[in-house]
Motif scaffolding. Structure first.
Motif, PDB file in Angstrom:
ATOM      1  N   LYS A 138       6.274  -1.009  29.481  1.00  0.00           N
ATOM      2  CA  LYS A 138       7.037  -0.457  30.589  1.00  0.00           C
ATOM      3  C   LYS A 138       7.440   0.965  30.192  1.00  0.00           C
ATOM      4  N   SER A 139       7.520   1.833  31.171  1.00  0.00           N
ATOM      5  CA  SER A 139       7.820   3.244  30.897  1.00  0.00           C
ATOM      6  C   SER A 139       9.084   3.432  30.078  1.00  0.00           C
ATOM      7  N   GLU A 140      10.133   2.690  30.406  1.00  0.00           N
ATOM      8  CA  GLU A 140      11.399   2.854  29.669  1.00  0.00           C
ATOM      9  C   GLU A 140      11.268   2.432  28.210  1.00  0.00           C
ATOM     10  N   GLU A 141      10.477   1.408  27.944  1.00  0.00           N
ATOM     11  CA  GLU A 141      10.274   0.966  26.560  1.00  0.00           C
ATOM     12  C   GLU A 141       9.409   1.961  25.784  1.00  0.00           C
ATOM     13  N   TYR A 142       8.405   2.494  26.461  1.00  0.00           N
ATOM     14  CA  TYR A 142       7.583   3.530  25.832  1.00  0.00           C
ATOM     15  C   TYR A 142       8.452   4.744  25.491  1.00  0.00           C
ATOM     16  N   GLU A 143       9.217   5.217  26.460  1.00  0.00           N
ATOM     17  CA  GLU A 143      10.070   6.403  26.263  1.00  0.00           C
ATOM     18  C   GLU A 143      11.041   6.203  25.108  1.00  0.00           C
ATOM     19  N   LYS A 144      11.615   5.039  25.037  1.00  0.00           N
ATOM     20  CA  LYS A 144      12.641   4.756  24.031  1.00  0.00           C
ATOM     21  C   LYS A 144      12.069   4.586  22.627  1.00  0.00           C
ATOM     22  N   ASN A 145      10.849   4.071  22.515  1.00  0.00           N
ATOM     23  CA  ASN A 145      10.326   3.680  21.207  1.00  0.00           C
ATOM     24  C   ASN A 145       9.120   4.459  20.703  1.00  0.00           C
ATOM     25  N   PHE A 146       8.282   4.964  21.589  1.00  0.00           N
ATOM     26  CA  PHE A 146       7.018   5.530  21.125  1.00  0.00           C
ATOM     27  C   PHE A 146       6.701   6.932  21.619  1.00  0.00           C
ATOM     28  N   LYS A 147       7.493   7.486  22.498  1.00  0.00           N
ATOM     29  CA  LYS A 147       7.218   8.845  22.961  1.00  0.00           C
ATOM     30  C   LYS A 147       7.423   9.831  21.806  1.00  0.00           C
ATOM     31  N   LYS A 148       8.474   9.604  21.050  1.00  0.00           N
ATOM     32  CA  LYS A 148       8.782  10.457  19.897  1.00  0.00           C
ATOM     33  C   LYS A 148       9.420   9.571  18.830  1.00  0.00           C
ATOM     34  N   PHE A 149       8.815   9.554  17.640  1.00  0.00           N
ATOM     35  CA  PHE A 149       9.357   8.743  16.548  1.00  0.00           C
ATOM     36  C   PHE A 149       8.971   9.369  15.226  1.00  0.00           C
ATOM     37  N   LYS A 150       9.578   8.881  14.164  1.00  0.00           N
ATOM     38  CA  LYS A 150       9.312   9.403  12.827  1.00  0.00           C
ATOM     39  C   LYS A 150       8.743   8.313  11.946  1.00  0.00           C
ATOM     40  N   LEU A 151       7.830   8.724  11.072  1.00  0.00           N
ATOM     41  CA  LEU A 151       7.216   7.811  10.113  1.00  0.00           C
ATOM     42  C   LEU A 151       7.394   8.368   8.706  1.00  0.00           C
ATOM     43  N   PHE A 152       7.537   7.463   7.770  1.00  0.00           N
ATOM     44  CA  PHE A 152       7.547   7.833   6.344  1.00  0.00           C
ATOM     45  C   PHE A 152       6.249   7.350   5.722  1.00  0.00           C
ATOM     46  N   PHE A 153       5.616   8.192   4.963  1.00  0.00           N
ATOM     47  CA  PHE A 153       4.468   7.806   4.158  1.00  0.00           C
ATOM     48  C   PHE A 153       4.915   7.915   2.695  1.00  0.00           C
ATOM     49  N   LYS A 154       4.705   6.841   1.940  1.00  0.00           N
ATOM     50  CA  LYS A 154       5.134   6.813   0.548  1.00  0.00           C
ATOM     51  C   LYS A 154       3.933   6.581  -0.365  1.00  0.00           C
ATOM     52  N   SER A 155       3.963   7.222  -1.515  1.00  0.00           N
ATOM     53  CA  SER A 155       2.838   7.106  -2.441  1.00  0.00           C
ATOM     54  C   SER A 155       2.876   5.813  -3.250  1.00  0.00           C
ATOM     55  N   VAL A 156       4.022   5.234  -3.381  1.00  0.00           N
ATOM     56  CA  VAL A 156       4.158   4.016  -4.200  1.00  0.00           C
ATOM     57  C   VAL A 156       4.414   2.832  -3.320  1.00  0.00           C
ATOM     58  N   THR A 206       0.811  -1.217   0.000  1.00  0.00           N
ATOM     59  CA  THR A 206       0.000   0.000   0.000  1.00  0.00           C
ATOM     60  C   THR A 206       0.838   1.258   0.000  1.00  0.00           C
ATOM     61  N   GLY A 207       2.144   1.115   0.149  1.00  0.00           N
ATOM     62  CA  GLY A 207       2.993   2.290   0.214  1.00  0.00           C
ATOM     63  C   GLY A 207       2.846   3.029   1.521  1.00  0.00           C
ATOM     64  N   CYS A 208       2.576   2.321   2.575  1.00  0.00           N
ATOM     65  CA  CYS A 208       2.245   2.977   3.835  1.00  0.00           C
ATOM     66  C   CYS A 208       3.469   3.534   4.551  1.00  0.00           C
ATOM     67  N   THR A 209       3.842   2.995   5.682  1.00  0.00           N
ATOM     68  CA  THR A 209       4.795   3.659   6.555  1.00  0.00           C
ATOM     69  C   THR A 209       5.964   2.773   6.931  1.00  0.00           C
ATOM     70  N   SER A 210       6.971   3.413   7.478  1.00  0.00           N
ATOM     71  CA  SER A 210       8.062   2.683   8.109  1.00  0.00           C
ATOM     72  C   SER A 210       8.595   3.532   9.246  1.00  0.00           C
ATOM     73  N   PHE A 211       9.032   2.893  10.310  1.00  0.00           N
ATOM     74  CA  PHE A 211       9.658   3.609  11.398  1.00  0.00           C
ATOM     75  C   PHE A 211      11.102   3.869  11.003  1.00  0.00           C
ATOM     76  N   GLN A 212      11.643   4.973  11.464  1.00  0.00           N
ATOM     77  CA  GLN A 212      12.988   5.346  11.050  1.00  0.00           C
ATOM     78  C   GLN A 212      14.006   4.905  12.086  1.00  0.00           C
ATOM     79  N   ASN A 213      14.818   3.941  11.717  1.00  0.00           N
ATOM     80  CA  ASN A 213      16.015   3.538  12.448  1.00  0.00           C
ATOM     81  C   ASN A 213      15.904   3.615  13.969  1.00  0.00           C
ATOM     82  N   LYS A 214      14.979   2.899  14.520  1.00  0.00           N
ATOM     83  CA  LYS A 214      14.864   2.837  15.968  1.00  0.00           C
ATOM     84  C   LYS A 214      15.721   1.676  16.465  1.00  0.00           C
ATOM     85  N   VAL A 215      16.710   1.961  17.304  1.00  0.00           N
ATOM     86  CA  VAL A 215      17.544   0.916  17.873  1.00  0.00           C
ATOM     87  C   VAL A 215      16.900   0.477  19.177  1.00  0.00           C
TER      88      VAL A 215
END
Length: 128
Positions: A110-128, A16-25
């Motif tokens: 867990k708070s530390e996992e939320y903070e590390k992964n989902f408090k602030k993140f970037k997504l790409f939306f692609k048309s193709v 669908t050309g939807c999203t990807s998370f950007q380089n989350k370690v």
């Protein structure tokens, strides 16, 4: 400890050309990794279900959006950090993202996992 790169590359996203998370370690324990991956999949699924891509030219478009959330699963804000150059496309991605939240599953992390992964993140939306 082995590092895992959380790159959300799902068949539905590719098709669908939807999203990807950007380089989350992430350095999770096995049960936490499942939670993180499950939530990532859920976000992608909800975006796919709610994204009404505008009819655009045959050009390939991509917008990068920064997302901030609260631990209660609500969306604090989402803003375009790299525009596609097509205002309608960018707006459609922001609107789809606003329909994903609230996301109750974030409260289960867990708070530390939320903070590390989902408090602030970037997504790409692609048309193709």
């Amino acid at each position: 400890m082995k590092k895992y790169y959380l790159l959300l590359v799902l068949l539905s996203a590719v098709l669908t050309g939807c999203t990807s998370f950007q380089n989350k370690v992430v350095e999770p324990k096995s049960e936490q990794r499942l939670d993180i991956n499950s939530i990532s999949f859920l976000i992608s699924k909800r975006i796919t279900e709610n994204w009404n891509k505008p009819q655009s030219s045959s050009q390939s478009l991509q917008v990068k959006i920064q997302v901030k959330t609260k631990k209660d699963g609500s969306l604090v804000n989402a803003k375009v950090v790299e525009s596609s150059g097509n205002e309608m496309f960018d707006r459609s991605a922001l609107e789809a993202l606003s329909r994903v939240f609230p996301l109750e599953e974030l409260t289960k992390l867990k708070s530390e996992e939320y903070e590390k992964n989902f408090k602030k993140f970037k997504l790409f939306f692609k048309s193709v």
